[in-house]
Design a protein around this motif. Structure first.
Motif, PDB file in Angstrom:
ATOM      1  N   LYS A   1       0.827  -1.207   0.000  1.00 18.35           N
ATOM      2  CA  LYS A   1       0.000   0.000   0.000  1.00 18.35           C
ATOM      3  C   LYS A   1       0.866   1.263   0.000  1.00 18.35           C
ATOM      4  O   LYS A   1       0.574   2.236  -0.705  1.00 18.35           O
ATOM      5  N   THR A   2       1.933   1.236   0.792  1.00 19.96           N
ATOM      6  CA  THR A   2       2.810   2.404   0.872  1.00 19.96           C
ATOM      7  C   THR A   2       3.505   2.670  -0.457  1.00 19.96           C
ATOM      8  O   THR A   2       3.621   3.814  -0.897  1.00 19.96           O
ATOM      9  N   LEU A   3       3.958   1.614  -1.103  1.00 23.86           N
ATOM     10  CA  LEU A   3       4.607   1.780  -2.403  1.00 23.86           C
ATOM     11  C   LEU A   3       3.619   2.264  -3.457  1.00 23.86           C
ATOM     12  O   LEU A   3       3.993   3.011  -4.372  1.00 23.86           O
ATOM     13  N   GLU A   4       2.360   1.868  -3.358  1.00 20.23           N
ATOM     14  CA  GLU A   4       1.339   2.395  -4.270  1.00 20.23           C
ATOM     15  C   GLU A   4       1.181   3.892  -4.087  1.00 20.23           C
ATOM     16  O   GLU A   4       1.098   4.658  -5.062  1.00 20.23           O
ATOM     17  N   ILE A   5       1.135   4.325  -2.834  1.00 18.83           N
ATOM     18  CA  ILE A   5       1.032   5.751  -2.549  1.00 18.83           C
ATOM     19  C   ILE A   5       2.271   6.482  -3.051  1.00 18.83           C
ATOM     20  O   ILE A   5       2.178   7.552  -3.674  1.00 18.83           O
ATOM     21  N   ALA A   6       3.437   5.911  -2.803  1.00 18.88           N
ATOM     22  CA  ALA A   6       4.682   6.516  -3.273  1.00 18.88           C
ATOM     23  C   ALA A   6       4.690   6.622  -4.791  1.00 18.88           C
ATOM     24  O   ALA A   6       5.150   7.624  -5.362  1.00 18.88           O
ATOM     25  N   GLY A   7       4.161   5.586  -5.478  1.00 23.47           N
ATOM     26  CA  GLY A   7       4.082   5.631  -6.934  1.00 23.47           C
ATOM     27  C   GLY A   7       3.184   6.750  -7.417  1.00 23.47           C
ATOM     28  O   GLY A   7       3.485   7.414  -8.422  1.00 23.47           O
ATOM     29  N   SER A   8       2.093   6.997  -6.694  1.00 27.09           N
ATOM     30  CA  SER A   8       1.197   8.098  -7.054  1.00 27.09           C
ATOM     31  C   SER A   8       1.893   9.444  -6.893  1.00 27.09           C
ATOM     32  O   SER A   8       1.756  10.339  -7.728  1.00 27.09           O
ATOM     33  N   VAL A   9       2.647   9.581  -5.804  1.00 28.12           N
ATOM     34  CA  VAL A   9       3.403  10.817  -5.571  1.00 28.12           C
ATOM     35  C   VAL A   9       4.453  11.006  -6.658  1.00 28.12           C
ATOM     36  O   VAL A   9       4.611  12.097  -7.229  1.00 28.12           O
ATOM     37  N   ALA A  10       5.176   9.929  -6.973  1.00 28.80           N
ATOM     38  CA  ALA A  10       6.252   9.998  -7.967  1.00 28.80           C
ATOM     39  C   ALA A  10       5.729  10.291  -9.363  1.00 28.80           C
ATOM     40  O   ALA A  10       6.448  10.846 -10.199  1.00 28.80           O
ATOM     41  N   ALA A  11       4.473   9.939  -9.629  1.00 35.37           N
ATOM     42  CA  ALA A  11       3.901  10.147 -10.962  1.00 35.37           C
ATOM     43  C   ALA A  11       3.505  11.592 -11.202  1.00 35.37           C
ATOM     44  O   ALA A  11       3.275  11.997 -12.340  1.00 35.37           O
ATOM     45  N   ASN A  12       3.430  12.391 -10.144  1.00 33.37           N
ATOM     46  CA  ASN A  12       3.051  13.790 -10.301  1.00 33.37           C
ATOM     47  C   ASN A  12       4.232  14.629 -10.764  1.00 33.37           C
ATOM     48  O   ASN A  12       5.378  14.192 -10.740  1.00 33.37           O
ATOM     49  N   ALA A  13       3.945  15.846 -11.186  1.00 37.27           N
ATOM     50  CA  ALA A  13       4.985  16.733 -11.728  1.00 37.27           C
ATOM     51  C   ALA A  13       6.036  17.047 -10.661  1.00 37.27           C
ATOM     52  O   ALA A  13       5.689  17.599  -9.605  1.00 37.27           O
ATOM     53  N   PRO A  14       7.303  16.723 -10.892  1.00 36.72           N
ATOM     54  CA  PRO A  14       8.343  16.896  -9.873  1.00 36.72           C
ATOM     55  C   PRO A  14       8.517  18.328  -9.375  1.00 36.72           C
ATOM     56  O   PRO A  14       8.676  18.551  -8.170  1.00 36.72           O
ATOM     57  N   ILE A  15       8.489  19.301 -10.277  1.00 34.00           N
ATOM     58  CA  ILE A  15       8.698  20.689  -9.848  1.00 34.00           C
ATOM     59  C   ILE A  15       7.560  21.132  -8.943  1.00 34.00           C
ATOM     60  O   ILE A  15       7.783  21.702  -7.864  1.00 34.00           O
ATOM     61  N   ALA A  16       6.342  20.873  -9.370  1.00 29.76           N
ATOM     62  CA  ALA A  16       5.177  21.258  -8.569  1.00 29.76           C
ATOM     63  C   ALA A  16       5.178  20.529  -7.227  1.00 29.76           C
ATOM     64  O   ALA A  16       4.845  21.116  -6.188  1.00 29.76           O
ATOM     65  N   THR A  17       5.566  19.262  -7.237  1.00 28.15           N
ATOM     66  CA  THR A  17       5.586  18.478  -5.997  1.00 28.15           C
ATOM     67  C   THR A  17       6.612  19.019  -5.019  1.00 28.15           C
ATOM     68  O   THR A  17       6.330  19.179  -3.819  1.00 28.15           O
ATOM     69  N   ARG A  18       7.800  19.323  -5.499  1.00 25.41           N
ATOM     70  CA  ARG A  18       8.852  19.833  -4.611  1.00 25.41           C
ATOM     71  C   ARG A  18       8.476  21.190  -4.031  1.00 25.41           C
ATOM     72  O   ARG A  18       8.693  21.455  -2.846  1.00 25.41           O
ATOM     73  N   LEU A  19       7.913  22.063  -4.864  1.00 27.18           N
ATOM     74  CA  LEU A  19       7.507  23.381  -4.372  1.00 27.18           C
ATOM     75  C   LEU A  19       6.369  23.263  -3.363  1.00 27.18           C
ATOM     76  O   LEU A  19       6.307  24.012  -2.385  1.00 27.18           O
ATOM     77  N   THR A  20       5.476  22.318  -3.583  1.00 24.43           N
ATOM     78  CA  THR A  20       4.381  22.099  -2.638  1.00 24.43           C
ATOM     79  C   THR A  20       4.914  21.604  -1.299  1.00 24.43           C
ATOM     80  O   THR A  20       4.459  22.036  -0.232  1.00 24.43           O
ATOM     81  N   LYS A  21       5.906  20.716  -1.338  1.00 27.25           N
ATOM     82  CA  LYS A  21       6.511  20.233  -0.095  1.00 27.25           C
ATOM     83  C   LYS A  21       7.142  21.391   0.674  1.00 27.25           C
ATOM     84  O   LYS A  21       6.982  21.497   1.897  1.00 27.25           O
ATOM     85  N   ILE A  22       7.834  22.269  -0.037  1.00 25.38           N
ATOM     86  CA  ILE A  22       8.454  23.422   0.623  1.00 25.38           C
ATOM     87  C   ILE A  22       7.395  24.306   1.265  1.00 25.38           C
ATOM     88  O   ILE A  22       7.549  24.784   2.394  1.00 25.38           O
ATOM     89  N   ALA A  23       6.288  24.532   0.543  1.00 34.86           N
ATOM     90  CA  ALA A  23       5.216  25.372   1.069  1.00 34.86           C
ATOM     91  C   ALA A  23       4.634  24.791   2.351  1.00 34.86           C
ATOM     92  O   ALA A  23       4.403  25.496   3.338  1.00 34.86           O
ATOM     93  N   LEU A  24       4.391  23.477   2.346  1.00 34.61           N
ATOM     94  CA  LEU A  24       3.816  22.836   3.525  1.00 34.61           C
ATOM     95  C   LEU A  24       4.801  22.822   4.695  1.00 34.61           C
ATOM     96  O   LEU A  24       4.412  22.968   5.854  1.00 34.61           O
ATOM     97  N   LYS A  25       6.070  22.652   4.383  1.00 37.12           N
ATOM     98  CA  LYS A  25       7.089  22.613   5.434  1.00 37.12           C
ATOM     99  C   LYS A  25       7.267  23.976   6.094  1.00 37.12           C
ATOM    100  O   LYS A  25       7.557  24.081   7.287  1.00 37.12           O
ATOM    101  N   SER A  26       7.078  25.042   5.323  1.00 38.39           N
ATOM    102  CA  SER A  26       7.303  26.385   5.860  1.00 38.39           C
ATOM    103  C   SER A  26       6.218  26.807   6.839  1.00 38.39           C
ATOM    104  O   SER A  26       6.395  27.749   7.606  1.00 38.39           O
ATOM    105  N   ALA A  27       5.070  26.121   6.812  1.00 35.84           N
ATOM    106  CA  ALA A  27       3.981  26.392   7.752  1.00 35.84           C
ATOM    107  C   ALA A  27       3.657  27.886   7.810  1.00 35.84           C
ATOM    108  O   ALA A  27       3.926  28.567   8.794  1.00 35.84           O
TER     109      ALA A  27
END
Length: 260
Positions: free
Chosen positions: A192-218
């Motif tokens: 199940k975890t690898l399925e979720i990871a695959g879904s994350v990995a399938a998304n646009a890398p630039i958008a995903t990384r910027l979203t992670k930064i936004a969430l981390k900055s709180a």
């Protein structure tokens, strides 16, 4: 024996397995050194899109290797501080990765081991996995940022209970309390975890990384969030990935993002 196994999959998911099952994957100096090297490599790996951390055998990690503690009375506090700070920073360097990170807690996650799991962006656990931070019952103050990670993930009331009593919480309860994202039957967890990871990995890398930064900055308030998004979203608007995403949506197919 290789105390840390790295499996790079074709979809951009990297599976990192703590591999000391005979000692419940306790964090030795050797494993710590391998962890540091692996995280450094992943930081510059443009093919990596998501990291999953789990443990070999029946445990996630029993935390720091305690075999050296009995002789600590012979060291002065400054030397111990330097040693522990380096240890903490090495393992928590996972928080500095730009790619999303996921913990698959397959069994007991104890003390520093629990903290490393909670330092990941997403945390999934087996229903019956034991999660505990028994520092004070060992005569120790909490370490590995436990006094930050537990309240930030599960709230201050749960953090107080777990850190002051040292009680064990199971994966199913941890999910109900919001300490982790979700729990699964043990035999389904990694799949199940690898399925979720695959879904994350399938998304646009630039958008995903910027979203992670936004969430981390709180962001402290709405305006701060809007200022960040008004800069970050235009970055993705000029990417080839956005054009691919729109085209794939129009053509009703799965997009093929390249991170450009």
């Amino acid at each position: 024996m290789n105390e840390l196994m790295v499996d790079r999959q074709d979809d951009g998911v990297v599976l990192l397995t703590l591999n000391r099952p005979d000692r419940r994957n306790s964090m030795t100096d050797g494993m710590t050194a391998q962890w540091a090297e692996t995280i450094r490599e992943l930081a510059s790996d443009r093919q990596a899109r998501c990291l999953v951390v789990t443990g070999a055998g029946t445990a996630f990690s029993s935390g720091g290797d305690l075999s050296w503690l009995a002789d600590r009375g012979e060291e002065e506090v400054p030397a111990l501080r330097d040693r522990m700070l380096a240890f903490y920073r090495t393992w928590l360097s996972i928080t500095e990765l730009e790619i999303p990170t996921i913990a698959a807690v397959n069994g007991p996650a104890v003390g520093a081991g629990l903290c490393v799991a909670l330092a990941c962006d997403l945390v999934y656990a087996a229903d019956d996995a034991k999660l505990l931070a028994p520092f004070t019952s060992l005569g120790l103050h909490p370490g590995m940022a436990a006094t930050y990670l537990l309240p930030s993930r599960g709230g201050i009331n749960l953090a107080r209970e777990l850190l002051l009593t040292g009680r064990t919480i199971r994966g199913e309860e941890a999910a109900r309390e919001g300490l982790i994202n979700r729990s699964y039957a043990r035999e389904e967890l990694l799949e199940k975890t690898l399925e979720i990871a695959g879904s994350v990995a399938a998304n646009a890398p630039i958008a995903t990384r910027l979203t992670k930064i936004a969430l981390k900055s709180a962001h402290n308030d709405l305006e701060e969030a809007l200022k960040w998004e008004s800069l970050a979203q235009p970055v993705t608007m000029t990417s080839k990935d956005m054009l691919e995403g729109l085209t794939a949506h129009r053509e009703r197919r799965v997009p093929k993002f390249t991170g450009s």
